[in-house]
Design an enzyme around this catalytic site. Structure first.
Site, short mmCIF file in Angstrom:
data_model
loop_
_atom_site.label_atom_id
_atom_site.label_comp_id
_atom_site.label_asym_id
_atom_site.label_seq_id
_atom_site.Cartn_x
_atom_site.Cartn_y
_atom_site.Cartn_z
N ASP A 6 0.87 -1.18 0.00
CA ASP A 6 0.00 0.00 0.00
C ASP A 6 0.90 1.22 0.00
O ASP A 6 1.21 1.77 1.06
CB ASP A 6 -0.87 -0.07 1.27
C1 SPV Z 1 -6.71 1.71 4.26
O1 SPV Z 1 -7.52 0.83 4.58
O2 SPV Z 1 -6.11 1.71 3.21
C2 SPV Z 1 -6.44 2.81 5.17
C3 SPV Z 1 -6.63 2.57 6.57
O3 SPV Z 1 -6.01 3.84 4.73
S1 SPV Z 1 -5.12 2.09 7.19
O4 SPV Z 1 -4.70 0.95 6.43
O5 SPV Z 1 -5.40 1.77 8.57
O6 SPV Z 1 -4.20 3.17 7.04
MG MG Z 2 -5.22 3.67 2.83
#
Ligand code: SPV
Ligand code: MG
Length: 559
Positions: free
Chosen positions: A62
């Site tokens: 991510d």
């Molecule tokens: C996501 O789900 O991508 C978020 C929340 O941004 S977190 O992963 O907790 O940052």
């Molecule tokens: Mg996120």
């Protein structure tokens, strides 16, 4: 008709309503259509299109690796699969303010209710990754980015502004300063993110919050905090961002490993959903209902067998050099006219059983079967030669009839297992047909005279068939065109085998033996055994070429 309701409110408006109403709004994380639907069924108020989950579904971190359009596509799929509003995690807005404006427009155009923009610099790094550099956008620049998004949203799409100040270790004051600045820039909600293992940190933020703008939290690390506790602490929205996917990963790992180890799928049967559950989730029932309503009833493919083997002395010398089916009517053989009509109606493949002067039948794009014993055998024998075609739905027709196209359409629409086209003009015209051989039928209920153009309002069945029927009692004439369903083919096959087992030289109805039997003889036996034979009633619109007179008529009547 299958009703589909279209919502009166846009999803953005629906989310704004939820924001205006008292009580918390609980969001469930998803990454595709199926998981969005599962979130909805579990009773959540909205779907969080999680950047973390969407990235993971591509098996990438991510970290701004996916593009805006990839994220939009994922959010669109989720939005189509659920009636809930979708809040899309748009990370940094995919760049600066200019990128954020385009992002807002694209997501709004797709009917997404809300987007969330955070103050990480591009490319972002997931808030929980350790050992990565954390840099936040300068507050003034981020305020401009939030302003650009709010302006582009024009009061429709809900803009959530998220600060990572606590994640980046910048302290509570900086978090509050940023949160206030984004609220003052017009954000519809402010998300305060934290990676603490208790809710204390965000509870303190909420306690010091001095704006009307509602607050949002993501209880991933402080997973003991309940919705009620968070709501009491001052939060309006709680996002359970990734637990669904984490549950699915564990279940899939476990099931696939067990199958690999044991070598059989039954080992996991008790921990996987039945196939029917998948069918339900993808709404297979709706697709079936739509098929019924919106696909043509005769969508099943129908084949044809044309019986053109026989020799008819009555037409000599016209048929001295060719079979009757190849007699030309206005430059086109009868058989070619039949093949054209069948092809236009979507009937294929088409098979022709040849016999007399078979080398003269050379129409392209049809399958040929031969009954070389045509002189000493009957129609039924010819039909058997094309036995390979007698499975599934099939039209059987004599090779010497000409007919209006709508007659074939009517027959194709019949849902009887065995249906014969029957001309109900017989009682009106029989006086002029004295001496001509006709395959007569008696139908029940007796079709109403003078209602010749009305479709039957209840199924009409044939109770007797044959040339020897009392002409005064016959209600119609079989024109030599029939349709068999898969079951109809089976029935004919069963009855034929029964007759054959009785001995081939025993008479069959009006014929001296099975070998010389006509189609109508077999149909008589079918009816006698109690099977339903339906009648598709017509009133003229066809002719059979048996005699010179018929042939002359064909020239005057065929266009
Ligand atoms: C996501 O789900 O991508 C978020 C929340 O941004 S977190 O992963 O907790 O940052
Ligand atoms: Mg996120």
């Amino acid at each position: 008709m299958t009703k589909r309701s279209s919502p009166l409110l846009s999803k953005a408006a629906a989310l704004r309503r939820l924001l205006a109403r008292p009580g918390p709004i609980v969001l469930g994380g998803a990454h595709d259509g199926l998981t969005a639907r599962i979130v909805e069924e579990a009773g959540y108020d909205a779907v969080w299109a999680s950047g973390f989950e969407i990235s993971a579904s591509y098996a990438v971190p991510d970290a701004s690796i996916l593009t805006m359009t990839e994220t939009l596509h994922a959010a669109q799929i989720m939005n189509e699969a659920t009636s809930l509003p979708v809040m899309a995690d748009c990370d940094t807005g995919f760049g600066n303010s200019i990128n954020a404006i385009r992002t807002v427009r694209a997501f709004a155009a797709a009917g997404i209710a809300s987007i969330c923009i955070e103050d990480n610099v591009f490319p972002k790094r997931c808030s929980f990754y350790g050992g990565v550099k954390r840099l936040l956008t300068d507050t003034d620049e981020q305020v401009l980015k939030i302003t650009s998004a709010v302006d582009a949203a024009a009061g429709e799409l809900v803009i959530v502004a998220r600060t990572e100040a606590l994640i980046a270790g910048l302290g509570m004051e900086e978090a509050l300063r940023r949160g206030r600045a984004y609220a003052d820039a017009g954000a519809d909600a402010v998300l305060i993110h934290s990676k603490h293992h208790t809710m204390d940190e965000i509870a303190q933020f909420a306690a010091e919050w001095d704006r009307l703008t509602p607050l949002v939290c993501v209880p991933t690390t402080y997973n003991d905090a309940s919705v009620d506790e968070l709501a009491r602490a001052g939060f309006k929205m709680m996002i359970f961002a990734n637990q669904g996917m984490r549950a699915a990963i564990r279940a899939a790992q476990d099931a696939l490993k067990t199958i690999r180890e044991t070598g059989r799928a039954s080992a996991v049967e008790d921990r996987i959903v039945p196939l029917a559950e998948v069918y339900r989730l993808v709404n297979l029932a709706q697709m079936k209902a739509d098929e019924k309503e919106y696909l043509p009833a005769d969508a099943e493919t129908v084949k044809a067998v044309i019986l053109a083997a026989g020799f008819d002395r009555r037409l000599m010398p016209l048929v001295a050099d060719r079979p009757k089916a190849m007699l030309e009517v206005k430059g086109k053989p009868i058989l070619e006219r039949q093949v054209d009509a069948l092809q236009q109606a979507g009937v294929r493949p088409i098979a022709v059983v040849r016999g007399y002067k078979k080398e003269q039948i050379t129409i392209p794009n049809v399958r040929y079967y031969d009954n070389d014993a045509f002189e000493e055998s009957g129609e039924l024998e010819s039909l058997l030669r094309a036995g390979a075609e007698l499975s599934g739905a099939v039209i059987v027709m004599y090779g010497d009839i000409l007919f209006d196209k709508n007659i074939l359409d009517r027959l194709l629409q019949s849902d009887e297992d065995i249906a014969l086209v029957c001309d109900r003009s017989w009682p009106d015209t029989r006086a002029t047909r004295e001496g001509a051989s006709a395959d007569l039928v008696i139908e029940t209920p007796t079709p109403r005279r003078h209602h010749r153009f009305l479709a039957d309002d209840q199924p009409v069945r044939i109770t007797a068939i044959g040339q020897g029927l009392d002409a005064g009692q016959a209600t119609a004439e079989f024109i030599g065109m029939a349709k068999l369903s898969a079951r109809g083919c089976q029935i004919l096959g069963e009855v034929y085998r029964e007759l054959r087992d009785r001995g081939e030289s025993a008479p069959v109805h009006e014929s001296p033996s099975l070998r010389t039997a006509k189609l109508t003889d077999l149909l008589h036996e079918v009816i006698r055994r109690g099977h339903a034979v339906g009648s598709v009633g017509i009133y003229q619109g066809w002719l059979e070429v048996d005699t010179f007179d018929d042939y002359r008529r064909a020239w005057t009547e065929v266009g």
